[in-house]
Design an enzyme around this catalytic site. Structure first.
Site, PDB file in Angstrom:
ATOM      1  N   SER A 286       0.843  -1.190   0.000  1.00  0.00           N
ATOM      2  CA  SER A 286       0.000   0.000   0.000  1.00  0.00           C
ATOM      3  C   SER A 286       0.879   1.242   0.000  1.00  0.00           C
ATOM      4  O   SER A 286       2.051   1.192   0.398  1.00  0.00           O
ATOM      5  CB  SER A 286      -0.904   0.016   1.235  1.00  0.00           C
ATOM      6  OG  SER A 286      -0.130   0.210   2.413  1.00  0.00           O
ATOM      7  N   ASP A 287       0.331   2.364  -0.441  1.00  0.00           N
ATOM      8  CA  ASP A 287       1.049   3.616  -0.246  1.00  0.00           C
ATOM      9  C   ASP A 287       0.908   4.016   1.223  1.00  0.00           C
ATOM     10  O   ASP A 287       0.081   3.472   1.963  1.00  0.00           O
ATOM     11  CB  ASP A 287       0.500   4.702  -1.169  1.00  0.00           C
ATOM     12  CG  ASP A 287       1.527   5.777  -1.477  1.00  0.00           C
ATOM     13  OD1 ASP A 287       2.513   5.907  -0.711  1.00  0.00           O
ATOM     14  OD2 ASP A 287       1.366   6.493  -2.475  1.00  0.00           O
ATOM     15  N   TRP A 288       1.724   4.981   1.636  1.00  0.00           N
ATOM     16  CA  TRP A 288       1.792   5.390   3.040  1.00  0.00           C
ATOM     17  C   TRP A 288       0.398   5.801   3.535  1.00  0.00           C
ATOM     18  O   TRP A 288      -0.169   6.794   3.100  1.00  0.00           O
ATOM     19  CB  TRP A 288       2.769   6.552   3.183  1.00  0.00           C
ATOM     20  CG  TRP A 288       3.013   7.001   4.588  1.00  0.00           C
ATOM     21  CD1 TRP A 288       2.123   7.614   5.421  1.00  0.00           C
ATOM     22  CD2 TRP A 288       4.231   6.886   5.327  1.00  0.00           C
ATOM     23  NE1 TRP A 288       2.705   7.892   6.626  1.00  0.00           N
ATOM     24  CE2 TRP A 288       4.004   7.466   6.600  1.00  0.00           C
ATOM     25  CE3 TRP A 288       5.492   6.365   5.031  1.00  0.00           C
ATOM     26  CZ2 TRP A 288       4.994   7.529   7.582  1.00  0.00           C
ATOM     27  CZ3 TRP A 288       6.481   6.433   6.006  1.00  0.00           C
ATOM     28  CH2 TRP A 288       6.230   6.998   7.266  1.00  0.00           C
TER      29      TRP A 288
END
Length: 738
Positions: A286-288
């Site tokens: 996932s992105d941050w």
């Protein structure tokens, strides 16, 4: 006999010991066998830890290494490693290998976007070089520097096709064209990953942000993306599919909400397309914060549901949210998440760790910084890529003269260097600068001092800041201009005006910089604008005042000499725009491969208050030499669907200077079962042409690849009919028959 018995006994004992060695620790065993053996030995808790990534190591020094390592959970799957120390990295890895029950190594990730310590031009600039080999080499150098600092995995390349320059992250992409993004994506993947992921200096690539992130409404970061099925498949999918086919180890799911289904909870894109249709066998991170942000997007009521939605959609690793760590155990216990889903996620993560060779060689080399970073041969590549990325936008002849303003003639003995970019060595590096240090970066002034030493006097004045309304420096700047033969006015953006969370409502430079142009124009001296930015700029008010304009983008650590070399004529500019410069911000969206209007005649549907043409189209870029093009020749004017056709054009360098010229080949499909873009890049090639010489550029047209199109479901269609090859101002017709 006795010796024979002893030998047999030793062999039996060795065989027994060997048979007790776990398969996953056997270096000669197949990766898939090692993965399955290890997976069978893991507890659910150990599996869940592998699915989590933490940020770690910021501001560490040797005095607190031990304390930091002591606090680390050795079972964690991944760390965003925020340190340049290979020693600290090895201490962390040693804890994972020796203190976790099964000795599973940690994969260390970091944002190596356009360099680690040797910083190359931003990706948008790199694509303007049209030099595939040079971009690949830059990624390879970045990988080596990162690997020697303990990094196994980069969150790059970003291949979000970007057509709204208000969106700050346009600086990280390879421009507005799907094919161009796809080509440079493949080069980046090969540069980072090398021939084999387990090679000495290879790191894993990560394609991001999957998918449609750059269509963020109004160019506002993190916003909703209204992506039709046709746009999804025609514009955004091609670079990702190319990257997956090139062997990209991982992908990153985006922040954005894709037409009501967020990217980090989108089963269609993450599983049905990526895993089932394309067969990707690596993992998705996932992105941050994008797992937790499913609550903000209104599709999950709490963190537990965030974890469920993301994992079941196809996100195997949770970046920093701890949603998986805190909730997967309960979700498995209650039967909401099947154990098979957990196993498949961990299987994918372990597969990449084995391919990287982390189990067999978990530690990195511990070399001094002098042998890791900024090697002379690497800086040479950085300077070369900087120069080839720069685009000469304008180069007018002075009144009464045949010669253009640039390159500067030998008669120029006094050069005024004016503007906030002249002495800057921080903003010129660009956003996502890795561990680039302004102390290592070469300013424009430093580049000019080297270039013009003993040839011309340099007169410097700042003039103004990047922003604000302080005009106190105008008088000094004008005085410098008046006593010089030519003015090089260096303007642009600060590094954080583009990049993540760098959205802007206008592409124009701040008013103070535009006022400085007006003021310096009063000197009457030839005016060269040098522009440093992370996006296309709105130049409608200042372009008429400039005699020449050079877009240098954010060129990295070695942009100063490249800039000076082009101004002097030592370097012949060869960059061409990979993104359109609109005349005004109000023209957005404005890109080369738009579809045709239903009323193309007259001025129907066009702007009534301004031109509907941009300032500079995609593909624009000037040179110091003159190239002439012969007629495009086709090997046939009619082909069948299983045949190929060759397009050729001869290009001559009729000038006095050697140069590099890029030929962009376009295809136009006038009539199809669905409307098609006015033209689409299908191939490009850059070659060096010596003064007075000719070269032939060739484009092999493969119907299934170059003449087909996808529909809104991703199905590909190849239809018979007329097509056009477009190159420059030429259009050549051919026919595809059944």
């Amino acid at each position: 006999m006795k010796n024979l018995l002893l030998l047999m006994g030793a062999f039996i004992m060795w065989g027994s010991a060997y048979s007790q060695t776990p398969v996953y620790k056997n270096k000669t065993a197949a990766v898939e066998d090692r993965v399955e053996d290890l997976l069978e030995r893991m507890t659910l808790t150990e599996k869940i830890y592998q699915m989590n990534q933490w940020a770690y190591g910021q501001n560490t020094n040797e005095n607190n290494f031990e304390d930091k390592v002591r606090d680390l959970k050795p079972e964690i799957g991944s760390l965003i490693y925020r340190s340049q120390s290979p020693v600290f990295r090895n201490q962390i890895q040693k804890k994972a290998m020796e203190e976790s029950r099964l000795g599973i190594p940690i994969i260390m990730g970091f944002d190596v976007i356009h360099g680690f310590r040797t910083i190359f031009p931003i990706p948008l600039a790199q694509s303007c070089s049209w030099n595939k080999e040079l971009v690949k080499e830059a990624c390879s150098i970045a990988a080596r520097e990162a690997k020697l600092s303990g990094i196994d995995w980069t969150f790059s390349p970003m291949i979000d096709v970007a057509r709204d320059a208000r969106w700050g992250r346009v600086s990280e992409a390879y421009g507005e064209d799907p094919y161009t993004n796809a080509v440079f994506c493949v080069e980046a993947v090969h540069g980072y990953q090398g021939e084999n992921l387990s090679d000495r200096y290879s790191i894993a690539a990560c394609l991001k942000h999957y998918i449609g992130y750059s269509l963020s409404q109004g160019g506002r970061d993190y916003q909703y993306s209204d992506v039709s099925g046709q746009t999804l498949w025609e514009t955004f999918m091609p670079p990702y599919e190319a990257g997956v086919k090139a062997g990209a180890a991982t992908l990153m799911s985006g922040f954005n909400d894709i037409s009501g289904v967020p990217a980090s909870a989108n089963h269609y894109t993450l599983t049905e397309v990526l895993k089932e249709k394309w067969g990707h066998d690596g993992f998705v991170v996932s992105d941050w914060g994008s797992v937790q942000q499913l609550m903000n997007q209104g599709v999950a009521k709490d963190m537990k549901e965030c974890a469920e939605l993301s994992l079941m959609a196809g996100v195997e690793m949770d970046m920093v949210d701890n949603a998986y760590l805190d909730h997967l155990q309960a979700l498995v216990d209650e039967g909401t998440v099947p154990m098979a889903t957990i196993d498949e996620a961990v299987r994918r993560i372990l597969r990449i760790k084995f391919r990287l060779g982390l189990f067999d060689n978990p530690y990195c080399e511990e070399l001094p910084e002098s042998k890791r970073y900024l090697q002379p041969e690497d800086r040479k590549v950085a300077a070369e890529l900087s120069a080839e990325s720069m685009v000469l936008l304008k180069n007018a002849s002075l009144p009464g003269q045949e010669n253009t303003v640039l390159p500067l003639s030998a008669s120029v003995k006094n050069i005024a260097l004016i503007g906030p970019m002249v002495v800057d060595s921080f903003h010129i590096i660009g956003f996502w600068e890795g561990y680039g240090d302004s102390k290592d970066a070469e300013s424009i002034l430093e580049g000019f001092k080297k270039e013009f030493a003993g040839k011309a006097q340099l007169n410097y004045a700042k003039g103004c800041d990047f922003d604000g309304n302080n005009e106190e420096g105008f008088a000094e700047a004008l005085a410098m201009a008046e006593k010089s033969d030519v003015v090089v006015l260096c303007l642009g953006e600060q590094r954080n005006w583009s990049g993540e969370n760098g959205s802007r409502s206008t592409l124009a430079l701040p008013a103070i910089q535009e006022k400085l142009v007006d003021e310096i124009k009063k000197s009457g001296k030839p005016l060269v604008l040098v522009l440093s930015s992370g996006r296309p700029l709105e130049l409608v008010r200042i372009e008429p005042l400039a005699d020449a304009m050079l877009e240098i983008w954010q060129p990295g650590t070695d942009g100063g000499s490249a800039t000076a070399g082009i101004i002097s004529g030592r370097i012949n500019p060869s960059g061409k725009l990979s993104i359109t410069f609109p005349l005004t911000t109000g023209q957005i969206p404005m890109y080369y491969n738009m579809r045709r209007s239903s009323r193309p005649w007259g001025k129907q549907g066009l702007y009534k208050d301004i031109s509907s043409e941009p300032l500079y189209w995609f593909g624009h870029g000037l040179s110091y030499t003159n190239y002439s093009y012969g007629n495009v020749k086709l090997s046939a004017t009619q082909i069948k669907m299983n045949e190929k056709i060759i397009a050729e054009v001869e290009v001559s360098n009729d000038g006095q200077m050697d140069g590099k010229e890029t030929v962009l080949w376009y295809i136009n499909d006038p009539v199809a079962s669905i409307s098609r873009p006015m033209k689409e890049v299908k191939f490009f090639e850059k070659q060096e042409i010596k003064a007075g010489q000719k070269v032939v550029y060739r484009f092999e047209i493969v119907p299934e690849r170059d003449l087909s199109f996808v529909d809104s479901k991703g199905d590909r269609h190849l239809e018979a009919g007329e097509f056009n090859v477009l190159m420059g101002n030429q259009k050549v017709k051919f026919e595809l028959v059944e």
